[in-house]
Design a protein around this motif. Structure first.
Motif, PDB file in Angstrom:
ATOM      1  N   GLU A   1     -31.606  19.689 -89.450  1.00  0.00           N
ATOM      2  CA  GLU A   1     -31.571  18.506 -88.572  1.00  0.00           C
ATOM      3  C   GLU A   1     -30.973  17.299 -89.308  1.00  0.00           C
ATOM      4  O   GLU A   1     -30.508  16.348 -88.679  1.00  0.00           O
ATOM      5  CB  GLU A   1     -32.990  18.089 -88.120  1.00  0.00           C
ATOM      6  CG  GLU A   1     -33.706  19.065 -87.212  1.00  0.00           C
ATOM      7  CD  GLU A   1     -34.344  20.215 -87.985  1.00  0.00           C
ATOM      8  OE1 GLU A   1     -34.372  20.161 -89.235  1.00  0.00           O
ATOM      9  OE2 GLU A   1     -34.801  21.176 -87.336  1.00  0.00           O
ATOM     10  N   ASP A   2     -31.070  17.311 -90.634  1.00  0.00           N
ATOM     11  CA  ASP A   2     -30.605  16.153 -91.403  1.00  0.00           C
ATOM     12  C   ASP A   2     -29.135  16.234 -91.785  1.00  0.00           C
ATOM     13  O   ASP A   2     -28.632  15.427 -92.553  1.00  0.00           O
ATOM     14  CB  ASP A   2     -31.460  15.982 -92.669  1.00  0.00           C
ATOM     15  CG  ASP A   2     -32.908  15.698 -92.314  1.00  0.00           C
ATOM     16  OD1 ASP A   2     -33.121  15.113 -91.227  1.00  0.00           O
ATOM     17  OD2 ASP A   2     -33.810  16.074 -93.079  1.00  0.00           O
ATOM     18  N   ILE A   3     -28.461  17.247 -91.301  1.00  0.00           N
ATOM     19  CA  ILE A   3     -27.035  17.382 -91.584  1.00  0.00           C
ATOM     20  C   ILE A   3     -26.288  17.308 -90.260  1.00  0.00           C
ATOM     21  O   ILE A   3     -26.699  17.917 -89.276  1.00  0.00           O
ATOM     22  CB  ILE A   3     -26.738  18.741 -92.269  1.00  0.00           C
ATOM     23  CG1 ILE A   3     -27.474  18.821 -93.619  1.00  0.00           C
ATOM     24  CG2 ILE A   3     -25.238  18.933 -92.470  1.00  0.00           C
ATOM     25  CD1 ILE A   3     -27.350  20.159 -94.323  1.00  0.00           C
ATOM     26  N   ASP A   4     -25.229  16.527 -90.245  1.00  0.00           N
ATOM     27  CA  ASP A   4     -24.427  16.438 -89.031  1.00  0.00           C
ATOM     28  C   ASP A   4     -23.454  17.626 -89.012  1.00  0.00           C
ATOM     29  O   ASP A   4     -22.516  17.673 -89.798  1.00  0.00           O
ATOM     30  CB  ASP A   4     -23.667  15.103 -89.059  1.00  0.00           C
ATOM     31  CG  ASP A   4     -22.713  14.998 -87.886  1.00  0.00           C
ATOM     32  OD1 ASP A   4     -22.765  15.872 -86.991  1.00  0.00           O
ATOM     33  OD2 ASP A   4     -21.916  14.042 -87.869  1.00  0.00           O
ATOM     34  N   PHE A   5     -23.741  18.585 -88.122  1.00  0.00           N
ATOM     35  CA  PHE A   5     -22.956  19.814 -88.153  1.00  0.00           C
ATOM     36  C   PHE A   5     -21.675  19.762 -87.311  1.00  0.00           C
ATOM     37  O   PHE A   5     -20.963  20.740 -87.226  1.00  0.00           O
ATOM     38  CB  PHE A   5     -23.810  21.026 -87.744  1.00  0.00           C
ATOM     39  CG  PHE A   5     -24.558  21.592 -88.909  1.00  0.00           C
ATOM     40  CD1 PHE A   5     -23.917  22.447 -89.803  1.00  0.00           C
ATOM     41  CD2 PHE A   5     -25.873  21.242 -89.144  1.00  0.00           C
ATOM     42  CE1 PHE A   5     -24.595  22.948 -90.903  1.00  0.00           C
ATOM     43  CE2 PHE A   5     -26.550  21.741 -90.248  1.00  0.00           C
ATOM     44  CZ  PHE A   5     -25.906  22.595 -91.124  1.00  0.00           C
ATOM     45  N   GLU A   6     -21.418  18.578 -86.716  1.00  0.00           N
ATOM     46  CA  GLU A   6     -20.167  18.484 -85.973  1.00  0.00           C
ATOM     47  C   GLU A   6     -19.029  18.652 -86.982  1.00  0.00           C
ATOM     48  O   GLU A   6     -19.044  18.047 -88.057  1.00  0.00           O
ATOM     49  CB  GLU A   6     -20.087  17.110 -85.312  1.00  0.00           C
ATOM     50  CG  GLU A   6     -19.212  17.143 -84.073  1.00  0.00           C
ATOM     51  CD  GLU A   6     -18.994  15.741 -83.541  1.00  0.00           C
ATOM     52  OE1 GLU A   6     -19.964  14.971 -83.531  1.00  0.00           O
ATOM     53  OE2 GLU A   6     -17.854  15.451 -83.152  1.00  0.00           O
ATOM     54  N   ASN A   7     -18.068  19.460 -86.668  1.00  0.00           N
ATOM     55  CA  ASN A   7     -16.916  19.693 -87.555  1.00  0.00           C
ATOM     56  C   ASN A   7     -17.220  20.442 -88.845  1.00  0.00           C
ATOM     57  O   ASN A   7     -16.397  20.454 -89.744  1.00  0.00           O
ATOM     58  CB  ASN A   7     -16.244  18.377 -87.970  1.00  0.00           C
ATOM     59  CG  ASN A   7     -15.665  17.667 -86.782  1.00  0.00           C
ATOM     60  OD1 ASN A   7     -15.175  18.322 -85.853  1.00  0.00           O
ATOM     61  ND2 ASN A   7     -15.752  16.358 -86.790  1.00  0.00           N
TER      62      ASN A   7
END
Ligand code: XMP
Length: 506
Positions: A36-42
């Protein structure tokens, strides 16, 4: 982009760099970061790094295992391979001997990971544990004489793993293998150029902070200069730059730096706070305490200046990636609290920090600087720490000791330039030590201090070697410093690399 999950191996930084060198953005996270703490967009791919532990150990480092369900290609390296194999219920054993250094590797050339890699090549090993039973669904794609399983893949799940270190230069085809993963398997886009980075940052700041006023403390170094130039291109004169003379600058530094800033078109003001800083530092010996005092007072000065321009809410800083990493997240791993990261007071007036270079390595900052027109000389200036000469006088700071450092440093800079070595050495300076030694000057006994000369080569300040200075240069330095600077009795040359040493002595 590529996410690198860090299990504490020696080469974690290097993996990030290698990916960025391909033109793909990569970012390092602690291995146990929650998804949840990582922005997985791209996010095109995930790399699991090496680490010192054994997966069979109950307390060994773990990832948030939901990464395996994201359907994002994964590459495990060293501990990363063992972790993957263990997670999918294969077996990892600890044999009597490890495998360290250069080793011949044999690969299955049909694997996508080994496209354009010969069947036999040299790679760099650095492990004790090894896979002795491959997890179900995986197949062996590489081996060495000592590690029957040096690479595995599960093509369907797009998971690949190797026991060796492709990121290290000693792995002949390592770069090719990493490219095979990042570009061909993970299909990451090559969008990471410094021009694009600068443009995107300027646009982002323009949009996010329209109409806001900001203060930027300039140090004369490349980081703060580049950070200020980016922000100034975004918000113009709403950025007030401050150059603080804290009394801990090098000889003639304030004057020369201010001239360059005027040429750069920055809205900059110099404030002389040397007496204040020196009185706050009186009697203080401990380096971390010096850093905290200097960091705190810097902020107080900036707050004062912010009020003068009708309330600037944001503070711009030239923090770069190694500062972020070295200051650590938890106390145990703090090596030095670089004053622009760890040393900030919690109750400062500013509502936020703007740190446009937070993701960049030094050489990337320099490339950004060149791309946005910061003068060559400023871009290639040697780094100078925020706390300045305070951490080059060991123990308590006095005006006399500062003067000795200033004068010996000026001689060093002059001679390095005379010898044509200015751009070959990463950083060079002198250190005042409290050691007194006996000497003889003009037939009389003297009892004076040892000055150390430090000169290092590096590409990013994370690892350094002592520079191999010509002997003639060292002799010239010793003669001139002892003859020209009162209070200097002996010159020594520091030959420590980093690690285990650090660049600065404090
Ligand atoms: P070390 O001594 O940690 O230094 O190997 C790595 C790089 O960082 C600089 N340095 C600092 N920079 N505030 C800074 O802004 C600090 O407190 C600080 N301490 C070290 C050092 O000069 C080298 O370039």
């Amino acid at each position: 982009k590529i996410i690198v999950l860090n299990f504490g191996g020696q080469y974690d930084q290097l993996i990030v760099r290698r990916v960025r060198e391909m033109g793909v953005y990569a970012e390092l996270f602690d291995c146990d970061t929650k998804i949840e703490d990582i922005d997985f967009e791209n996010v095109a791919g995930i790399i699991l790094t090496g680490g010192p532990q054994s997966v069979n150990d109950k307390n060994s480092l773990k990832a948030d295992d939901r990464i395996f369900d994201l359907d994002i290609p994964i590459l495990g390296i060293c501990y990363g391979l063992q972790y993957i194999n263990h997670y999918y219920e294969g077996e990892v054993e600890t044999p009597k001997n490890g495998e360290y250094g250069k080793t011949p590797l044999f690969v299955d050339q049909k694997s996508e990971l080994f496209q354009n890699v010969p069947q036999e090549s040299v790679i760099w090993m650095n492990h004790r544990d090894r896979v002795n039973k491959i997890a179900e669904g995986f197949k062996k794609i590489a081996w060495t004489l000592n590690a029957p399983v040096a690479g595995i893949e599960n093509k369907e799940k797009k998971i690949y793993a190797v026991q060796f270190h492709p990121e290290v230069v000693h792995s002949e085809y390592g770069k090719q293998m990493l490219e095979n993963f990042v570009i061909n398997i993970a299909k990451a886009e090559k969008t990471w150029t410094m021009e694009d980075f600068a443009k995107a940052k300027i646009a982002e700041i323009k949009e996010k902070y329209a109409g806001e006023k900001m203060i930027c403390g300039l140090s004369g170094g490349v980081d703060s200069s580049v950070a200020a130039t980016i922000v100034s291109k975004a918000i113009g004169d709403n950025l007030q730059c401050i150059f603080v003379d804290h009394g801990l600058l090098r000889k003639d530094e304030a004057k020369s730096v201010m001239e360059t800033y005027k040429d750069l078109g920055l809205n900059v003001k110099m404030v002389d706070k040397s007496e204040e800083f020196l009185s706050l530092l009186k009697g203080v010996e401990e380096p971390e305490e010096k850093r905290k005092i200097i960091g705190n007072h810097f902020v107080e000065v900036f707050e004062e200046e912010a009020k003068k321009i009708g309330g600037a809410k944001y503070l711009v800083q030239g923090t770069i990636y190694p500062d972020v990493i070295e200051s650590g997240k938890d106390k145990a791993s703090v090596i030095k609290s670089h004053h622009n990261v760890g040393g900030l007071p919690e109750d400062m007036d500013f509502v936020g920090l703007v740190e446009p270079l937070r993701e960049l390595f030094k050489d990337e900052v320099r490339a950004v600087g060149e791309a946005i027109g910061v003068p060559h000389d400023m871009v290639w200036r040697q780094p100078f720490p925020g706390p300045g000469l305070a951490i080059r006088v060991i123990g308590e700071i006095t005006k006399d000791k500062l003067e000795i450092v200033r004068e010996t440093d000026a001689i060093l800079r002059e001679e390095v330039e005379n010898f044509g070595l200015k751009e070959d050495i990463w950083q060079y300076f002198t250190v005042w030590t409290p050691i007194k030694t006996v000497g003889v000057k003009g037939d009389a006994r003297v009892y004076e201090n040892v000055i150390a000369v430090r000169a290092v080569t590096s590409t990013d300040a994370m690892t350094v070697e002592a520079a191999n200075l010509p002997y003639d240069l060292m002799q010239t330095l010793s003669n001139r410093m002892i003859n020209e600077v009162a209070g200097v009795g002996r010159i020594v040359y520091d030959i420590t690399s980093k690690p285990p040493g650090t660049i600065e002595w404090e």
